[in-house]
Motif scaffolding. Structure first.
Motif, PDB file in Angstrom:
ATOM      1  N   SER A 185       0.843  -1.196   0.000  1.00  0.00           N
ATOM      2  CA  SER A 185       0.000   0.000   0.000  1.00  0.00           C
ATOM      3  C   SER A 185       0.876   1.242   0.000  1.00  0.00           C
ATOM      4  O   SER A 185       2.020   1.222   0.477  1.00  0.00           O
ATOM      5  N   SER A 186       0.352   2.326  -0.536  1.00  0.00           N
ATOM      6  CA  SER A 186       1.105   3.563  -0.671  1.00  0.00           C
ATOM      7  C   SER A 186       1.194   4.300   0.663  1.00  0.00           C
ATOM      8  O   SER A 186       0.235   4.356   1.425  1.00  0.00           O
ATOM      9  N   GLN A 187       2.380   4.868   0.923  1.00  0.00           N
ATOM     10  CA  GLN A 187       2.604   5.696   2.103  1.00  0.00           C
ATOM     11  C   GLN A 187       3.154   7.046   1.656  1.00  0.00           C
ATOM     12  O   GLN A 187       4.186   7.509   2.119  1.00  0.00           O
ATOM     13  N   GLY A 188       2.465   7.667   0.717  1.00  0.00           N
ATOM     14  CA  GLY A 188       2.931   8.931   0.170  1.00  0.00           C
ATOM     15  C   GLY A 188       3.561   8.732  -1.192  1.00  0.00           C
ATOM     16  O   GLY A 188       3.427   7.689  -1.834  1.00  0.00           O
ATOM     17  N   THR A 189       4.294   9.755  -1.642  1.00  0.00           N
ATOM     18  CA  THR A 189       4.853   9.719  -2.996  1.00  0.00           C
ATOM     19  C   THR A 189       6.187   8.991  -3.070  1.00  0.00           C
ATOM     20  O   THR A 189       6.642   8.665  -4.171  1.00  0.00           O
ATOM     21  N   ARG A 190       6.810   8.713  -1.919  1.00  0.00           N
ATOM     22  CA  ARG A 190       8.149   8.126  -1.962  1.00  0.00           C
ATOM     23  C   ARG A 190       8.231   6.740  -1.327  1.00  0.00           C
ATOM     24  O   ARG A 190       9.149   5.981  -1.609  1.00  0.00           O
ATOM     25  N   TYR A 191       7.261   6.387  -0.498  1.00  0.00           N
ATOM     26  CA  TYR A 191       7.363   5.114   0.213  1.00  0.00           C
ATOM     27  C   TYR A 191       6.090   4.283   0.083  1.00  0.00           C
ATOM     28  O   TYR A 191       4.988   4.819  -0.085  1.00  0.00           O
ATOM     29  N   TRP A 192       6.286   2.981   0.137  1.00  0.00           N
ATOM     30  CA  TRP A 192       5.193   2.013   0.230  1.00  0.00           C
ATOM     31  C   TRP A 192       5.377   1.186   1.492  1.00  0.00           C
ATOM     32  O   TRP A 192       6.481   1.107   2.046  1.00  0.00           O
ATOM     33  N   GLU A 193       4.273   0.558   1.914  1.00  0.00           N
ATOM     34  CA  GLU A 193       4.335  -0.366   3.039  1.00  0.00           C
ATOM     35  C   GLU A 193       4.023  -1.776   2.555  1.00  0.00           C
ATOM     36  O   GLU A 193       3.082  -1.984   1.783  1.00  0.00           O
ATOM     37  N   LYS A 194       4.820  -2.724   3.019  1.00  0.00           N
ATOM     38  CA  LYS A 194       4.619  -4.132   2.705  1.00  0.00           C
ATOM     39  C   LYS A 194       4.108  -4.839   3.959  1.00  0.00           C
ATOM     40  O   LYS A 194       4.751  -4.791   5.013  1.00  0.00           O
ATOM     41  N   ARG A 195       2.956  -5.521   3.840  1.00  0.00           N
ATOM     42  CA  ARG A 195       2.364  -6.213   4.977  1.00  0.00           C
ATOM     43  C   ARG A 195       2.249  -7.704   4.691  1.00  0.00           C
ATOM     44  O   ARG A 195       1.723  -8.105   3.654  1.00  0.00           O
ATOM     45  N   GLU A 196       2.741  -8.480   5.620  1.00  0.00           N
ATOM     46  CA  GLU A 196       2.621  -9.937   5.567  1.00  0.00           C
ATOM     47  C   GLU A 196       2.251 -10.415   6.966  1.00  0.00           C
ATOM     48  O   GLU A 196       3.104 -10.456   7.857  1.00  0.00           O
ATOM     49  N   GLY A 197       0.983 -10.724   7.164  1.00  0.00           N
ATOM     50  CA  GLY A 197       0.516 -11.086   8.499  1.00  0.00           C
ATOM     51  C   GLY A 197       0.671  -9.910   9.439  1.00  0.00           C
ATOM     52  O   GLY A 197       0.177  -8.811   9.179  1.00  0.00           O
ATOM     53  N   GLU A 198       1.386 -10.107  10.546  1.00  0.00           N
ATOM     54  CA  GLU A 198       1.628  -9.037  11.512  1.00  0.00           C
ATOM     55  C   GLU A 198       2.854  -8.207  11.162  1.00  0.00           C
ATOM     56  O   GLU A 198       3.136  -7.195  11.808  1.00  0.00           O
ATOM     57  N   SER A 199       3.604  -8.639  10.153  1.00  0.00           N
ATOM     58  CA  SER A 199       4.835  -7.955   9.778  1.00  0.00           C
ATOM     59  C   SER A 199       4.552  -6.705   8.950  1.00  0.00           C
ATOM     60  O   SER A 199       3.657  -6.706   8.092  1.00  0.00           O
ATOM     61  N   ARG A 200       5.295  -5.655   9.202  1.00  0.00           N
ATOM     62  CA  ARG A 200       5.201  -4.410   8.452  1.00  0.00           C
ATOM     63  C   ARG A 200       6.598  -3.983   8.020  1.00  0.00           C
ATOM     64  O   ARG A 200       7.550  -4.029   8.796  1.00  0.00           O
ATOM     65  N   GLU A 201       6.727  -3.553   6.786  1.00  0.00           N
ATOM     66  CA  GLU A 201       8.025  -3.119   6.269  1.00  0.00           C
ATOM     67  C   GLU A 201       7.830  -1.926   5.345  1.00  0.00           C
ATOM     68  O   GLU A 201       6.956  -1.929   4.478  1.00  0.00           O
ATOM     69  N   THR A 202       8.645  -0.896   5.537  1.00  0.00           N
ATOM     70  CA  THR A 202       8.606   0.284   4.672  1.00  0.00           C
ATOM     71  C   THR A 202       9.659   0.148   3.583  1.00  0.00           C
ATOM     72  O   THR A 202      10.808  -0.215   3.858  1.00  0.00           O
ATOM     73  N   LEU A 203       9.277   0.426   2.353  1.00  0.00           N
ATOM     74  CA  LEU A 203      10.216   0.334   1.222  1.00  0.00           C
ATOM     75  C   LEU A 203       9.991   1.495   0.271  1.00  0.00           C
ATOM     76  O   LEU A 203       8.939   2.158   0.309  1.00  0.00           O
ATOM     77  N   LEU A 204      10.970   1.737  -0.556  1.00  0.00           N
ATOM     78  CA  LEU A 204      10.862   2.827  -1.525  1.00  0.00           C
ATOM     79  C   LEU A 204       9.733   2.563  -2.515  1.00  0.00           C
ATOM     80  O   LEU A 204       9.458   1.425  -2.885  1.00  0.00           O
ATOM     81  N   HIS A 205       9.103   3.615  -2.937  1.00  0.00           N
ATOM     82  CA  HIS A 205       8.073   3.531  -3.974  1.00  0.00           C
ATOM     83  C   HIS A 205       8.681   2.899  -5.226  1.00  0.00           C
ATOM     84  O   HIS A 205       9.802   3.253  -5.630  1.00  0.00           O
TER      85      HIS A 205
END
Length: 307
Positions: A185-205
């Motif tokens: 899912s998008s977290q603004g113009t530069r970052y996305w969030e990756k979700r797998e179960g309870e895990s959350r990870e921020t990555l570059l767009h």
């Protein structure tokens, strides 16, 4: 099956002559399938006898017999063993076709990592890469795949997104991994969030990587006339974000749409496509060693058969 023109930074047959090898691949593929299919039909028709006996018959099998005799006479570097009589008798045509596809994948890896004089060591991750196999088996022979290419931007090597060069356009494809339940899912113009179960990870767009690749391509393909298109693919996950005028998104729900829309293309290989492929190959980084040092007993190259 799409043609694996460049794999990472490996040496490739297509670097030798991009104007010859695509048609050569198509011819070899056709001849190989005709040969295996003729063998299979012969065992079905004639039963248990030795395979060569099936081709002593005149008429229907004369052409196949001549082809077999020609191919079996030449033991070459690109030859592969024929299936045994038992294997042919106990396989359906669908199983035979599946085996043939596996042979093609192996053959393409060979071409994408060696020439007559040079060879590159294939990383284990590429030998059984399901995504690479998907790209190759999902599109026609007229499509050229540059999988995880490393292109030179001036004096600097740049790891680029995967490129799919069709007769009409060049797709820049950023592929996101997933485990079947992954959500991006998008977290603004530069970052996305990756979700797998309870895990959350921020990555570059993904657009950051795509823009870098496009910038390199624009330098390499100046004057080529090739249209660039961009997309983010997530074959084993979901993309939960709004529309983007510059990017197309395809996830687990819509990958078939992407695949089917391109497979409808029946245009033959074009001169502009070959020219663009040549420019990309010229700009590609190649890491290899002398084949005689790596495999001192290898034979010579041949056009006759797959290895």
């Amino acid at each position: 099956m799409a043609q694996l023109v460049k794999l990472a930074d490996y040496v490739t047959r297509y670097e030798i002559d991009i104007y010859r090898y695509p048609s050569r691949y198509v011819r070899l593929k056709k001849e190989r399938w005709q040969r295996i299919k003729a063998d299979w039909e012969a065992t079905r028709r004639e039963g248990e006898g030795p395979l060569f006996q099936h081709y002593e018959e005149k008429g229907t099998w004369k052409k196949a017999r001549m082809l077999l005799a020609k191919n079996w006479k030449k033991k070459t570097q690109e030859e592969m063993d024929l299936p045994s009589n038992w294997e042919l008798r106990h396989q359906s045509v669908d199983a035979l076709r599946e085996q043939f596809v596996k042979e093609l994948l192996s053959f393409q890896l060979n071409w994408a990592s060696s020439t007559v004089s040079e060879i590159s060591a294939i990383a284990p991750v590429h030998r059984n890469d399901p995504l690479l196999n998907w790209f190759l088996t999902s599109f026609p022979d007229t499509f050229f795949l540059f999988y995880e290419p490393v292109l030179m931007a001036g004096q600097a090597p740049v790891e680029c997104d995967t490129l799919l060069l069709t007769p009409n356009e060049l797709w820049v494809l950023h592929v996101l991994p997933g485990d079947g339940t992954t959500i991006y899912s998008s977290q603004g113009t530069r970052y996305w969030e990756k979700r797998e179960g309870e895990s959350r990870e921020t990555l570059l767009h993904p657009s950051v990587s795509i823009r870098r690749t496009v910038t390199v391509l624009q330098q390499i393909l100046q004057g080529s006339g090739i249209k660039l298109k961009t997309a983010v693919l997530c074959p084993d996950g979901y993309i939960d974000t709004g529309k983007n005028n510059r990017l197309e998104f395809y996830d687990k729900r819509s990958m078939s749409l992407f695949q089917n829309s391109l497979r409808k293309m029946t245009t033959p290989i074009k001169a502009d496509q070959l020219k663009a492929a040549e420019q990309l190959l010229d700009a590609g980084l190649t890491v290899s060693e002398n084949r005689m040092d790596a495999e001192p007993e290898n034979g010579v190259d041949s056009e006759e058969e797959f290895r």
